[in-house]
Design a protein around this motif. Structure first.
Motif, PDB file in Angstrom:
ATOM      1  N   ASN A   1      12.677  13.302   2.868  1.00 50.96           N
ATOM      2  CA  ASN A   1      14.104  13.350   2.541  1.00 50.96           C
ATOM      3  C   ASN A   1      14.783  12.027   2.832  1.00 50.96           C
ATOM      4  OD1 ASN A   1      14.182  15.911   1.535  1.00 50.96           O
ATOM      5  ND2 ASN A   1      14.791  16.870   3.465  1.00 50.96           N
ATOM      6  N   SER A   2      14.429  11.395   3.941  1.00 55.27           N
ATOM      7  CA  SER A   2      15.064  10.116   4.263  1.00 55.27           C
ATOM      8  C   SER A   2      14.644   9.041   3.281  1.00 55.27           C
ATOM      9  CB  SER A   2      14.751   9.700   5.701  1.00 55.27           C
ATOM     10  OG  SER A   2      13.397   9.374   5.838  1.00 55.27           O
ATOM     11  N   LEU A   3      13.402   9.142   2.750  1.00 59.55           N
ATOM     12  CA  LEU A   3      12.990   8.186   1.728  1.00 59.55           C
ATOM     13  C   LEU A   3      13.801   8.383   0.463  1.00 59.55           C
ATOM     14  CD1 LEU A   3       9.098   8.123   2.033  1.00 59.55           C
ATOM     15  CD2 LEU A   3      10.704   6.303   2.605  1.00 59.55           C
ATOM     16  N   SER A   4      14.008   9.636   0.068  1.00 58.29           N
ATOM     17  CA  SER A   4      14.807   9.871  -1.137  1.00 58.29           C
ATOM     18  C   SER A   4      16.252   9.465  -0.901  1.00 58.29           C
ATOM     19  CB  SER A   4      14.705  11.329  -1.583  1.00 58.29           C
ATOM     20  OG  SER A   4      15.314  12.173  -0.650  1.00 58.29           O
ATOM     21  N   LEU A   5      16.761   9.668   0.333  1.00 60.38           N
ATOM     22  CA  LEU A   5      18.110   9.195   0.650  1.00 60.38           C
ATOM     23  C   LEU A   5      18.155   7.685   0.603  1.00 60.38           C
ATOM     24  CD1 LEU A   5      19.128  11.540   3.595  1.00 60.38           C
ATOM     25  CD2 LEU A   5      20.003  11.563   1.267  1.00 60.38           C
ATOM     26  N   GLY A   6      17.106   7.041   1.070  1.00 60.99           N
ATOM     27  CA  GLY A   6      17.040   5.586   1.034  1.00 60.99           C
ATOM     28  C   GLY A   6      17.102   5.063  -0.378  1.00 60.99           C
ATOM     29  N   GLN A   7      16.504   5.800  -1.332  1.00 61.51           N
ATOM     30  CA  GLN A   7      16.558   5.375  -2.716  1.00 61.51           C
ATOM     31  C   GLN A   7      17.983   5.467  -3.240  1.00 61.51           C
ATOM     32  OE1 GLN A   7      13.724   7.964  -4.567  1.00 61.51           O
ATOM     33  NE2 GLN A   7      11.987   6.655  -4.036  1.00 61.51           N
ATOM     34  N   SER A   8      18.698   6.525  -2.861  1.00 59.31           N
ATOM     35  CA  SER A   8      20.066   6.646  -3.350  1.00 59.31           C
ATOM     36  C   SER A   8      20.980   5.610  -2.704  1.00 59.31           C
ATOM     37  CB  SER A   8      20.612   8.056  -3.109  1.00 59.31           C
ATOM     38  OG  SER A   8      20.805   8.274  -1.742  1.00 59.31           O
ATOM     39  N   SER A   9      20.622   5.124  -1.523  1.00 56.54           N
ATOM     40  CA  SER A   9      21.453   4.116  -0.887  1.00 56.54           C
ATOM     41  C   SER A   9      21.216   2.730  -1.473  1.00 56.54           C
ATOM     42  CB  SER A   9      21.237   4.108   0.630  1.00 56.54           C
ATOM     43  OG  SER A   9      19.946   3.632   0.921  1.00 56.54           O
ATOM     44  N   SER A  10      20.283   2.635  -2.464  1.00 58.03           N
ATOM     45  CA  SER A  10      20.093   1.350  -3.113  1.00 58.03           C
ATOM     46  C   SER A  10      21.236   1.074  -4.087  1.00 58.03           C
ATOM     47  CB  SER A  10      18.746   1.311  -3.836  1.00 58.03           C
ATOM     48  OG  SER A  10      18.750   2.242  -4.902  1.00 58.03           O
ATOM     49  N   LYS A  11      22.114   2.062  -4.293  1.00 58.77           N
ATOM     50  CA  LYS A  11      23.320   1.840  -5.075  1.00 58.77           C
ATOM     51  C   LYS A  11      24.156   0.784  -4.362  1.00 58.77           C
ATOM     52  CE  LYS A  11      23.852   6.624  -6.591  1.00 58.77           C
ATOM     53  NZ  LYS A  11      24.716   7.797  -6.490  1.00 58.77           N
ATOM     54  N   PRO A  12      24.955   0.054  -5.114  1.00 62.69           N
ATOM     55  CA  PRO A  12      25.819  -0.917  -4.431  1.00 62.69           C
ATOM     56  C   PRO A  12      26.801  -0.215  -3.489  1.00 62.69           C
ATOM     57  CG  PRO A  12      26.360  -0.744  -6.775  1.00 62.69           C
ATOM     58  CD  PRO A  12      25.136   0.086  -6.545  1.00 62.69           C
ATOM     59  N   THR A  13      27.166  -0.913  -2.427  1.00 61.45           N
ATOM     60  CA  THR A  13      28.127  -0.399  -1.463  1.00 61.45           C
ATOM     61  C   THR A  13      29.166  -1.479  -1.215  1.00 61.45           C
ATOM     62  OG1 THR A  13      26.446   0.958  -0.417  1.00 61.45           O
ATOM     63  CG2 THR A  13      28.422   0.534   0.850  1.00 61.45           C
ATOM     64  N   ALA A  14      30.429  -1.141  -1.441  1.00 62.30           N
ATOM     65  CA  ALA A  14      31.511  -2.111  -1.271  1.00 62.30           C
ATOM     66  C   ALA A  14      32.169  -1.925   0.086  1.00 62.30           C
ATOM     67  CB  ALA A  14      32.541  -1.939  -2.374  1.00 62.30           C
ATOM     68  N   ASN A  15      32.481  -3.026   0.744  1.00 64.67           N
ATOM     69  CA  ASN A  15      33.290  -3.037   1.961  1.00 64.67           C
ATOM     70  C   ASN A  15      34.604  -3.719   1.595  1.00 64.67           C
ATOM     71  OD1 ASN A  15      31.331  -1.927   3.836  1.00 64.67           O
ATOM     72  ND2 ASN A  15      30.195  -3.813   3.464  1.00 64.67           N
ATOM     73  N   ILE A  16      35.695  -3.064   1.909  1.00 62.93           N
ATOM     74  CA  ILE A  16      37.008  -3.531   1.469  1.00 62.93           C
ATOM     75  C   ILE A  16      37.893  -3.812   2.675  1.00 62.93           C
ATOM     76  CG2 ILE A  16      39.082  -2.860   0.193  1.00 62.93           C
ATOM     77  CD1 ILE A  16      36.552  -0.907  -1.065  1.00 62.93           C
ATOM     78  N   THR A  17      38.578  -4.955   2.652  1.00 62.63           N
ATOM     79  CA  THR A  17      39.546  -5.302   3.681  1.00 62.63           C
ATOM     80  C   THR A  17      40.875  -5.600   2.992  1.00 62.63           C
ATOM     81  OG1 THR A  17      37.852  -6.232   5.129  1.00 62.63           O
ATOM     82  CG2 THR A  17      40.111  -6.931   5.531  1.00 62.63           C
ATOM     83  N   VAL A  18      41.933  -5.005   3.516  1.00 64.69           N
ATOM     84  CA  VAL A  18      43.285  -5.207   2.997  1.00 64.69           C
ATOM     85  C   VAL A  18      44.098  -5.843   4.124  1.00 64.69           C
ATOM     86  CG1 VAL A  18      45.326  -4.066   2.079  1.00 64.69           C
ATOM     87  CG2 VAL A  18      43.064  -3.155   1.552  1.00 64.69           C
ATOM     88  N   ILE A  19      44.751  -6.982   3.846  1.00 65.50           N
ATOM     89  CA  ILE A  19      45.530  -7.674   4.877  1.00 65.50           C
ATOM     90  C   ILE A  19      46.893  -8.104   4.335  1.00 65.50           C
ATOM     91  CG2 ILE A  19      43.569  -8.510   6.221  1.00 65.50           C
ATOM     92  CD1 ILE A  19      43.857 -11.198   4.837  1.00 65.50           C
ATOM     93  N   GLY A  20      47.852  -8.216   5.248  1.00 62.03           N
ATOM     94  CA  GLY A  20      49.177  -8.694   4.878  1.00 62.03           C
ATOM     95  C   GLY A  20      49.988  -9.048   6.111  1.00 62.03           C
ATOM     96  N   LEU A  21      51.152  -9.631   5.885  1.00 67.99           N
ATOM     97  CA  LEU A  21      52.039 -10.080   6.956  1.00 67.99           C
ATOM     98  C   LEU A  21      53.435  -9.498   6.773  1.00 67.99           C
ATOM     99  CD1 LEU A  21      51.058 -13.846   6.927  1.00 67.99           C
ATOM    100  CD2 LEU A  21      50.650 -12.264   8.815  1.00 67.99           C
ATOM    101  N   VAL A  22      54.157  -9.381   7.884  1.00 64.44           N
ATOM    102  CA  VAL A  22      55.561  -8.978   7.852  1.00 64.44           C
ATOM    103  C   VAL A  22      56.341  -9.981   8.695  1.00 64.44           C
ATOM    104  CG1 VAL A  22      57.240  -7.177   8.369  1.00 64.44           C
ATOM    105  CG2 VAL A  22      54.935  -6.536   7.638  1.00 64.44           C
ATOM    106  N   TYR A  23      57.464 -10.463   8.139  1.00 66.61           N
ATOM    107  CA  TYR A  23      58.279 -11.420   8.885  1.00 66.61           C
ATOM    108  C   TYR A  23      59.754 -11.039   8.812  1.00 66.61           C
ATOM    109  CZ  TYR A  23      59.517 -13.657   4.403  1.00 66.61           C
ATOM    110  OH  TYR A  23      59.987 -13.913   3.144  1.00 66.61           O
TER     111      TYR A  23
END
Length: 177
Positions: free
Chosen positions: A24-46
């Motif tokens: 099962n972990s091998l088959s899960l490993g295959q599905s995790s070969s899909k791309p994975t995005a990490n997103i960061t959102v930043i801003g300022l307040v003045y």
């Protein structure tokens, strides 16, 4: 002898279970070969002390301001189109910076290339409340994202600055403009 047979059966069952889990972990490993995005959102307040919608020599970054961030991401692939929405409140730090990290958006890539699995996204930040009694009138109160960086697995969205203003402009400090 009977106890040894029971022990062997349990051991065999345990080994079969471990094999099943590893498959099962091998088959899960295959599905995790899909791309994975990490997103960061930043801003300022003045604080726009002179109420001119720009950061002047009298302006200052505001800590403790509450900001709401809403992001919508669509992972577009040839097989499916999924919409994921994140909404979070963040408080600015001592430098007036707010930041939201969204890790592991599976099945999406941030690359701007003509990738069928590219991430289509839009984010918005809005002021919720000021941390200052002397600078609490919203100026720029909502902003949308501007992409700063897009790589295959990392998107950084940078917002234009949000601001508050004082109720009354200090003419001695800022002039009559």
């Amino acid at each position: 002898m009977l106890m040894l047979v029971d022990m062997e059966k349990k051991l065999i069952m345990l080994m079969l279970l471990l094999q099943l889990l590893s498959l099962n972990s091998l088959s899960l490993g295959q599905s995790s070969s899909k791309p994975t995005a990490n997103i960061t959102v930043i801003g300022l307040v003045y604080c726009d002390v002179c109420s001119n919608n720009s950061f002047s020599k009298h302006s200052y970054f505001m800590p403790g301001v509450e900001v709401r961030i809403i992001c919508r991401f669509m992972a577009a692939s040839s097989k499916t189109r999924e919409m994921v929405t994140f909404s979070a409140n963040r408080t600015t730090n001592e430098l007036g910076l707010y930041k939201l990290d969204i890790t592991s958006v599976e099945g999406a890539s941030c690359a701007a290339e003509a990738n069928k699995d590219s991430l289509v996204a839009s984010c918005q930040a809005s002021l919720i409340g000021s941390s200052s009694d002397s600078c609490n009138v919203p100026g720029y109160k909502t902003t949308t994202d501007q992409v700063k960086s897009k790589r295959s697995n990392l998107c950084v969205y940078r917002f234009t600055a949000l601001n508050f203003r004082p109720l009354k402009k200090n003419i001695d400090l800022c002039g009559k403009q």
